[in-house]
Design an enzyme around this catalytic site. Structure first.
Site, PDB file in Angstrom:
ATOM      1  N   PRO A 261       0.795  -1.327   0.052  1.00  0.00           N
ATOM      2  CA  PRO A 261       0.062   0.104   0.087  1.00  0.00           C
ATOM      3  C   PRO A 261       0.820   1.305  -0.055  1.00  0.00           C
ATOM      4  O   PRO A 261       1.407   1.310   0.808  1.00  0.00           O
ATOM      5  CB  PRO A 261      -0.988  -0.017   1.278  1.00  0.00           C
ATOM      6  CG  PRO A 261      -0.119  -1.301   2.109  1.00  0.00           C
ATOM      7  CD  PRO A 261       0.899  -1.995   1.098  1.00  0.00           C
ATOM      8  N   GLU A 262       0.519   2.136  -1.029  1.00  0.00           N
ATOM      9  CA  GLU A 262       1.248   3.398  -1.140  1.00  0.00           C
ATOM     10  C   GLU A 262      -0.045   4.228  -0.963  1.00  0.00           C
ATOM     11  O   GLU A 262      -1.178   3.900  -0.876  1.00  0.00           O
ATOM     12  CB  GLU A 262       2.068   3.550  -2.206  1.00  0.00           C
ATOM     13  CG  GLU A 262       3.346   2.537  -2.421  1.00  0.00           C
ATOM     14  CD  GLU A 262       3.959   2.706  -3.630  1.00  0.00           C
ATOM     15  OE1 GLU A 262       4.111   4.033  -4.323  1.00  0.00           O
ATOM     16  OE2 GLU A 262       4.605   1.782  -4.066  1.00  0.00           O
TER      17      GLU A 262
END
Length: 273
Positions: free
Chosen positions: A2-3
């Site tokens: 996750p970014e």
DNA sequence: CTGACATCCTGACGGC
DNA sequence: TGCCGTCAGGATGTCA
């Protein structure tokens, strides 16, 4: 992994499902490294609090709470494999579950994280000055002059600078590679030696890539899923990341993989100067 | 202060 | 088939 776009997708999904609800009770696992605040403090702050809003700052999911008429915040960092899921109590609890918040609606908010790079913490008294602001600047709203100043005199490769959360927060390995591709800049270039024109292109590319990824629900590489357990689609639009040896979508040159700042880095030797 | 690098952790994957 | 080694990576801590 996750970014910014994945974290935003999760935060929005969770917000839609649980805002306005009260936390009835909290359970935490016994894995100490998951908890940046002491588990007892987390339980104390969350229990009885009302969830006003779930949003994103950098790569952190911020849950705004009202507790005894005062503001508090619950911070969730997903690390690499963290998931924040809204479930019914009869849904089997997945392996590696580290926190369960029982909500007024009868549903549960669960934090699941196999690799345990994720972190949970609370800000017990979130006055306007103490509210979580993140370590750096927001890539989506930063102005051009401020963006250019960030990299001034930096000797580190631009790829490493993009990953430095105290400069810009929210950019990780995927979107660093993708934005450098679209800006036509080699990841190994020294940040401080980029021209004004190049930095202007980089900022535009970064905003474009992040915005597009948010629209598509993020990139599902490894095991990322949103609040419903649904995958994103932006990985289908990647030009560089994880495309080692495959033809560049612009010029057909094979995409090259190198290591920069200890991270795998993908680029087109022809398109990126 | 700045930058380089190891460390944490487990699941996926490739080779034999 | 099954075992084992390798790799992935965000944040943090250590060291030069």
């Amino acid at each position: 992994m996750p970014e910014l776009p994945e974290v935003e997708t999760v935060a929005n999904g969770v917000h839609a499902r649980i805002h306005g609800q009260t936390i009835r009770s909290v359970w935490t696992s016994n894995k100490p490294q998951t908890f940046k605040s002491a588990p007892d403090e987390i339980i104390e702050v969350l229990t009885g609090s009302r969830i006003d809003r779930v949003h994103r700052v950098g790569k952190t999911i911020v849950v705004d709470l009202t507790r005894n008429k005062k503001s508090a915040q619950f911070l969730v960092h997903l690390g690499m494999t963290g998931r924040l899921l809204v479930s019914t109590p009869d849904t089997p609890v997945p392996a590696h579950t580290h926190a369960i918040l029982a909500l007024g609606s009868g549903k549960e908010l669960r934090f699941v994280d196999a690799r345990r790079f994720g972190r949970l913490s609370v800000i017990a008294s979130a006055t306007p000055e103490e509210k979580y602001a993140g370590p750096g600047a927001e890539p989506l709203t930063i102005g051009l002059e401020e963006f250019i100043t960030l990299f001034h005199n930096r000797k580190t490769p631009i790829k490493a600078a993009l990953l430095n959360q105290s400069l810009l927060h929210g950019v990780g390995n995927i979107y660093a590679d993708e934005s450098l591709f679209h800006a036509g800049i080699r990841p190994t270039r020294h940040a401080g030696r980029l021209t004004r024109a190049e930095l202007t292109r980089l900022r535009a590319a970064l905003i474009k890539v992040l915005t597009e990824a948010i629209k598509l629900g993020g990139s599902s590489v490894s095991d990322y899923v949103d609040a419903d357990g649904v995958a994103g689609f932006f990985q289908l639009h990647h030009h560089a990341y994880s495309r080692t040896g495959q033809p560049c979508r612009i010029c057909a040159t094979p995409i090259k993989r190198i290591v920069v700042g200890g991270r795998s880095t993908h680029f087109c030797p022809t398109c990126q100067k």
